[in-house]
Scaffold this motif. Structure first.
Motif, PDB file in Angstrom:
ATOM      1  N   ARG A   1       0.802  -1.234   0.000  1.00 56.93           N
ATOM      2  CA  ARG A   1       0.000   0.000   0.000  1.00 56.93           C
ATOM      3  C   ARG A   1       0.832   1.280   0.000  1.00 56.93           C
ATOM      4  O   ARG A   1       0.606   2.195   0.789  1.00 56.93           O
ATOM      5  CB  ARG A   1      -0.970   0.001   1.180  1.00 56.93           C
ATOM      6  N   GLY A   2       1.814   1.335  -0.909  1.00 58.52           N
ATOM      7  CA  GLY A   2       2.615   2.543  -1.041  1.00 58.52           C
ATOM      8  C   GLY A   2       3.639   2.724   0.050  1.00 58.52           C
ATOM      9  O   GLY A   2       4.259   3.786   0.149  1.00 58.52           O
ATOM     10  N   PHE A   3       3.846   1.711   0.875  1.00 57.68           N
ATOM     11  CA  PHE A   3       4.859   1.761   1.919  1.00 57.68           C
ATOM     12  C   PHE A   3       6.044   0.889   1.527  1.00 57.68           C
ATOM     13  O   PHE A   3       5.873  -0.265   1.113  1.00 57.68           O
ATOM     14  CB  PHE A   3       4.316   1.231   3.253  1.00 57.68           C
ATOM     15  N   ASP A   4       7.252   1.446   1.652  1.00 64.22           N
ATOM     16  CA  ASP A   4       8.421   0.600   1.810  1.00 64.22           C
ATOM     17  C   ASP A   4       8.482   0.335   3.317  1.00 64.22           C
ATOM     18  O   ASP A   4       8.987   1.147   4.089  1.00 64.22           O
ATOM     19  CB  ASP A   4       9.678   1.319   1.320  1.00 64.22           C
ATOM     20  N   ILE A   5       7.905  -0.780   3.715  1.00 61.18           N
ATOM     21  CA  ILE A   5       7.724  -1.076   5.142  1.00 61.18           C
ATOM     22  C   ILE A   5       9.055  -1.448   5.799  1.00 61.18           C
ATOM     23  O   ILE A   5       9.116  -1.669   6.993  1.00 61.18           O
ATOM     24  CB  ILE A   5       6.664  -2.200   5.298  1.00 61.18           C
ATOM     25  N   ASP A   6      10.133  -1.447   4.987  1.00 65.16           N
ATOM     26  CA  ASP A   6      11.428  -1.895   5.448  1.00 65.16           C
ATOM     27  C   ASP A   6      11.279  -3.342   5.930  1.00 65.16           C
ATOM     28  O   ASP A   6      10.876  -4.195   5.169  1.00 65.16           O
ATOM     29  CB  ASP A   6      11.967  -0.958   6.529  1.00 65.16           C
ATOM     30  N   HIS A   7      11.510  -3.614   7.200  1.00 71.42           N
ATOM     31  CA  HIS A   7      11.388  -4.994   7.689  1.00 71.42           C
ATOM     32  C   HIS A   7      10.186  -5.180   8.606  1.00 71.42           C
ATOM     33  O   HIS A   7      10.105  -6.163   9.342  1.00 71.42           O
ATOM     34  CB  HIS A   7      12.668  -5.402   8.414  1.00 71.42           C
ATOM     35  N   GLY A   8       9.223  -4.215   8.580  1.00 72.08           N
ATOM     36  CA  GLY A   8       8.017  -4.412   9.372  1.00 72.08           C
ATOM     37  C   GLY A   8       7.479  -3.196  10.079  1.00 72.08           C
ATOM     38  O   GLY A   8       6.600  -3.309  10.934  1.00 72.08           O
ATOM     39  N   THR A   9       7.948  -1.994   9.705  1.00 69.47           N
ATOM     40  CA  THR A   9       7.561  -0.782  10.427  1.00 69.47           C
ATOM     41  C   THR A   9       6.056  -0.517  10.412  1.00 69.47           C
ATOM     42  O   THR A   9       5.513  -0.003  11.390  1.00 69.47           O
ATOM     43  CB  THR A   9       8.287   0.439   9.822  1.00 69.47           C
ATOM     44  N   ASP A  10       5.380  -0.886   9.312  1.00 68.05           N
ATOM     45  CA  ASP A  10       3.988  -0.480   9.157  1.00 68.05           C
ATOM     46  C   ASP A  10       3.029  -1.643   8.917  1.00 68.05           C
ATOM     47  O   ASP A  10       1.946  -1.451   8.372  1.00 68.05           O
ATOM     48  CB  ASP A  10       3.867   0.502   7.985  1.00 68.05           C
ATOM     49  N   ILE A  11       3.407  -2.839   9.338  1.00 66.08           N
ATOM     50  CA  ILE A  11       2.502  -3.988   9.233  1.00 66.08           C
ATOM     51  C   ILE A  11       2.623  -4.829  10.496  1.00 66.08           C
ATOM     52  O   ILE A  11       3.726  -5.169  10.937  1.00 66.08           O
ATOM     53  CB  ILE A  11       2.796  -4.826   7.964  1.00 66.08           C
ATOM     54  N   HIS A  12       1.487  -5.133  11.094  1.00 65.04           N
ATOM     55  CA  HIS A  12       1.428  -5.865  12.349  1.00 65.04           C
ATOM     56  C   HIS A  12       1.432  -7.362  12.054  1.00 65.04           C
ATOM     57  O   HIS A  12       0.503  -7.890  11.435  1.00 65.04           O
ATOM     58  CB  HIS A  12       0.150  -5.464  13.111  1.00 65.04           C
ATOM     59  N   LEU A  13       2.474  -8.060  12.489  1.00 67.71           N
ATOM     60  CA  LEU A  13       2.598  -9.498  12.253  1.00 67.71           C
ATOM     61  C   LEU A  13       2.551 -10.252  13.581  1.00 67.71           C
ATOM     62  O   LEU A  13       3.163  -9.829  14.570  1.00 67.71           O
ATOM     63  CB  LEU A  13       3.910  -9.824  11.541  1.00 67.71           C
ATOM     64  N   SER A  14       1.820 -11.375  13.590  1.00 64.87           N
ATOM     65  CA  SER A  14       1.735 -12.197  14.797  1.00 64.87           C
ATOM     66  C   SER A  14       1.652 -13.659  14.414  1.00 64.87           C
ATOM     67  O   SER A  14       1.214 -14.006  13.311  1.00 64.87           O
ATOM     68  CB  SER A  14       0.525 -11.798  15.652  1.00 64.87           C
ATOM     69  N   VAL A  15       2.062 -14.514  15.322  1.00 59.71           N
ATOM     70  CA  VAL A  15       1.972 -15.965  15.154  1.00 59.71           C
ATOM     71  C   VAL A  15       1.361 -16.537  16.428  1.00 59.71           C
ATOM     72  O   VAL A  15       1.926 -16.385  17.512  1.00 59.71           O
ATOM     73  CB  VAL A  15       3.355 -16.598  14.899  1.00 59.71           C
ATOM     74  N   ASP A  16       0.182 -17.132  16.305  1.00 58.90           N
ATOM     75  CA  ASP A  16      -0.519 -17.700  17.456  1.00 58.90           C
ATOM     76  C   ASP A  16      -0.663 -16.689  18.587  1.00 58.90           C
ATOM     77  O   ASP A  16      -0.526 -17.015  19.767  1.00 58.90           O
ATOM     78  CB  ASP A  16       0.210 -18.954  17.969  1.00 58.90           C
TER      79      ASP A  16
END
Length: 761
Positions: A170-185
């Motif tokens: 979505r128009g972001f170079d999120i780098d390695h995760g700055t603007d996307i919330h990631l979770s596992v279990d």
């Protein structure tokens, strides 16, 4: 007056008799839907009453209930993605409740079973149907590959395979995760105030074969997601049980090999009688890589998970895993070095880059149904994490003698607790679904370091060194109200409080630098089911851009958590029974984007930005065994404070697409042919430097037997010369008089084939 009084009393008596008589002639159906493979409940399964067109979904325990049914014969239709639809005839009698246990058998995916609008039930999340479809169809080489299930999301690896991938969405170079919330279990992947950059999200600790579901949502419209969720979230859910044990052996070009073992620890009798499951999973991978200097990559993953139904209304899940990885890297190389023949595309300026990392975690989760029908779950987790990375982006720009290699290093422990309470109630004669939650996450980062080094052996100087303590306490409420049979509204409010603390170990005076801020994020969404094949939706939300503790204490401004505001408007539809379409237009405004440049130890503000775009997703089942899919995304990303022509956001994707064909036959053959396409995009603000786009084809072919599986896969079928990671960087080679700013890149994978054999037991 007494006459009308008597009439009124008689009317009340008559209504009481009628209502009592009506209630006395009603029955109900109660039941549970389970998987025939492991007898575990299927949460979110669809239960449809044919005669009344009444539909419900199973709750977190696989349970459902249909009330106010007249005596008679009924037909129930049960469906769940990836399972065979089943119909059951039921006889309902007055004043009686029929109890059913339904076992669904896994089968090939049928898109006709996918609905544009799914019934909501207490404690069962509304999963994105595209995620459910794609996880069943798409081949995955790694857990990072599963991220590509999100339409419009692209990844790039540029450090020998061990470093977390760069993410674009979505128009972001999120780098390695700055603007996307990631979770596992339910456990966080993003690392706050990380040595290499805010939000660093390394998913390599996930064994791909253990992933059962992937849920995602673009935008910041979910009240239960806070930090890092500017562009959206992706939630991985691993399997609670194995259908059977297996061992996988893979080998490929460039001395690549991989071994995966999945061991079911309980017998079928133990699992069914005691309603519990337990398994171990292990993965080991190694590769020399396709560069001239061996990448010496190795990774070890171990995981254990135990799932137990303590009673009909209570279940316990305990899991633990550990992960370690080491690698060498050739890093990004300047285009001029290749053009001048100094090195090849597969060469390096500094081949002593690389690193190592590890992560160990444990989680305990208890979910239970309360007496009032509410579902309450509590989870606690502990994570121990270590990271050490050596990079050289500018070569001899700052130090003409020793070079510019840097070391970024940290040791971290994370404690987290979260609770969720789900309740279904009546509100003005309609259903109200309430989701309340709260939690805390505390990161204790020790020796967060940036140093100048030589050949990974010698420390020349320490640029920054300190300890970070960051605490996020949050609470939210999410209310979903079925206003009419077709119109549904969702209102949510989230409150986040952050405490940032940094202790600079290089300062001559001991000082705790502190900053705190609380932010309230309201959300509002509407959906309207026009008919069974068309659903219109509008989503809006207020959120914030994540921030690094070192940025916060350095800035000491009111913009600790810069605000973000966005909206989506779109439609989900099924033009045909076997086709699913989703189209959405969106926009997102950010007040500020502070970035801590971990490679230099400095803070860079980027000002206000605006992004808008269109997302298109198609899933089509051409025949019972052949599927097609395509995702297309267009984005317009600009800085709102820079002059026209100098306001582009570097590396923001403008036009991307991913898709392909997949087949699955009853004879055991399955495979796919898939493409990835990214258009050219600006590498700097005035578009004078271009990051070149690419078009790639990947393929896979498998044969599955009840005792074994044979697989073949190939990446970059056309052997395209493409650049995976690209940056406009100023650098100087060893004998250059002046620095040069130009594209520096990591070459993408050439044609790469591998074969595998899996044994089931």
């Amino acid at each position: 007056m007494s006459f009308f009084k008597n009439i009124f009393i008689c009317g009340l008596l008559w209504l009481a008799v009628i209502s009592t008589s009506f209630a006395a002639h009603q029955g109900s159906i109660q039941g549970i839907v389970q998987s025939a493979n492991d007898h575990l409940p299927l949460a979110g399964a669809s239960v449809f009453l044919v005669e009344t067109s009444q539909g419900v979904a199973t709750d977190a325990f696989g349970k459902y209930q249909l009330d106010h049914l007249k005596a008679g014969q009924y037909t129930l239709r049960f469906s769940y993605i990836g399972y065979q639809t089943q119909q059951v005839n039921v006889t309902v009698k007055d004043n009686e409740s029929v109890r059913l246990t339904t076992l669904l058998t896994s089968s090939n995916l049928m898109l006709s079973e996918i609905m544009v609008s799914t019934p909501k039930t207490v404690g069962s999340e509304e999963l994105n149907p595209l995620g459910n479809v794609d996880i069943l169809l798409r081949p995955t080489q790694s857990s990072q590959d599963i991220l590509r299930i999100v339409p419009g999301l692209f990844i790039a690896q540029h450090a020998g395979g061990g470093k977390a991938e760069q993410i674009f969405l979505r128009g972001f170079d999120i780098d390695h995760g700055t603007d996307i919330h990631l979770s596992v279990d339910g456990m966080p992947v993003n690392m706050v105030s990380h040595a290499h950059g805010q939000g660093y999200a390394d998913l390599h600790f996930v064994i791909p074969e253990t992933v059962e579901r992937v849920d995602f949502q673009k935008g910041m419209y979910n009240a239960d997601k806070g930090n890092f969720a500017t562009a959206g979230f992706v939630a991985f859910q691993t399997k609670d049980a194995l259908e059977q044990s297996s061992i996988l052996l893979e080998a490929g070009q460039f001395d690549t090999y991989r071994v995966v073992g999945m061991l079911d620890l309980l017998s079928e009798k133990q699992k069914k009688e005691n309603r519990q499951s337990a398994y171990l999973a292990a993965e080991y991978m190694g590769s020399a890589g396709y560069f001239e200097s061996s990448q010496n990559f190795s990774r070890l993953n171990l995981m254990a998970k135990y799932h137990h139904y303590l009673s009909d209304n209570k279940m316990l899940t305990v899991q633990a895993s550990t992960f370690s990885s080491q690698w060498d890297a050739s890093g990004q190389i300047p285009q001029r070095a290749v053009d001048q023949g100094l090195i090849s595309r597969w060469g390096a300026i500094d081949d002593t880059e690389g690193g190592e990392t590890s992560r160990t975690q444990i989680s305990v989760k208890l979910k239970q149904m309360m007496d009032n029908g509410a579902i309450w779950d509590n989870q606690v987790y502990l994570i121990d994490y270590n990271f050490e990375l050596y990079s050289n982006f500018t070569f001899f720009l700052n130090d003409p003698v020793n070079g510019d290699q840097i070391r970024q290093k940290e040791n971290r422990s994370i404690f987290g607790y979260q609770t969720n309470y789900h309740l279904e109630s009546d509100f003005g004669g309609t259903k109200l679904f309430s989701h309340l939650g709260a939690g805390i996450r505390r990161d204790n980062v020790r020796n967060n370091e940036l140093s100048r080094t030589l050949g990974r052996r010698t420390t020349l100087s320490t640029v920054s060194l300190g300890n970070v303590q960051e605490t996020n306490v949050f609470a939210f409420i999410n209310e979903t109200l079925q206003l009419t049979p077709r119109l549904k509204a969702n209102v949510g409010v989230r409150v986040d409080h952050f405490d940032f603390e940094y202790i600079d170990a290089l300062s001559s005076n001991y000082q705790r630098q502190n900053q705190a801020q609380t932010i309230v994020s309201p959300k509002l969404s509407l959906s309207y089911t026009l008919n069974p094949a068309v659903e219109l939706f509008a989503k809006s939300g207020y959120g914030f851009h994540s921030n690094d503790a070192r940025v916060v204490v350095a800035q000491q401004t009111t913009q600790t958590l810069p605000s973000a505001l966005g909206a989506d408007v779109g439609v989900n539809l099924k033009p045909f029974a076997n086709m699913y379409l989703s189209v959405a237009g969106w926009w997102l405004d950010l007040e500020q984007e502070f970035v801590y440049v971990g490679d230099e130890g400095i803070v860079e503000p980027s000002g206000e930005t605006r992004r808008l775009g269109v997302d298109f997703a198609l899933r089509y089942q051409i025949t019972p065994w052949l599927y097609a899919d395509a995702n297309v995304s267009w984005t317009h990303a600009r800085s709102t404070q820079a002059p026209e022509g100098e306001n582009l956001i570097p590396l923001a994707p403008s036009f991307t697409s991913i898709g392909g064909l997949t087949f699955k036959t009853k004879a055991g053959w399955n495979g796919s042919l898939r493409y990835r396409w990214m258009d050219d995009r600006a590498a700097n603000e005035d578009n004078s430097v271009i990051a070149q786009g690419y078009f790639l084809l990947d393929a896979s072919l498998n044969y599955t037997h009840k005792r074994f599986e044979v697989s073949f896969s190939a990446q970059n079928l056309l052997d395209q010369a493409w650049d995976e990671a690209q940056f406009d960087t100023e650098s100087r080679l060893q004998n250059e008089a002046n620095p040069v700013s130009e594209i520096h890149f990591t070459p993408g994978t050439p044609f790469f084939a591998k074969v595998g054999v899996k044994l089931f037991f």
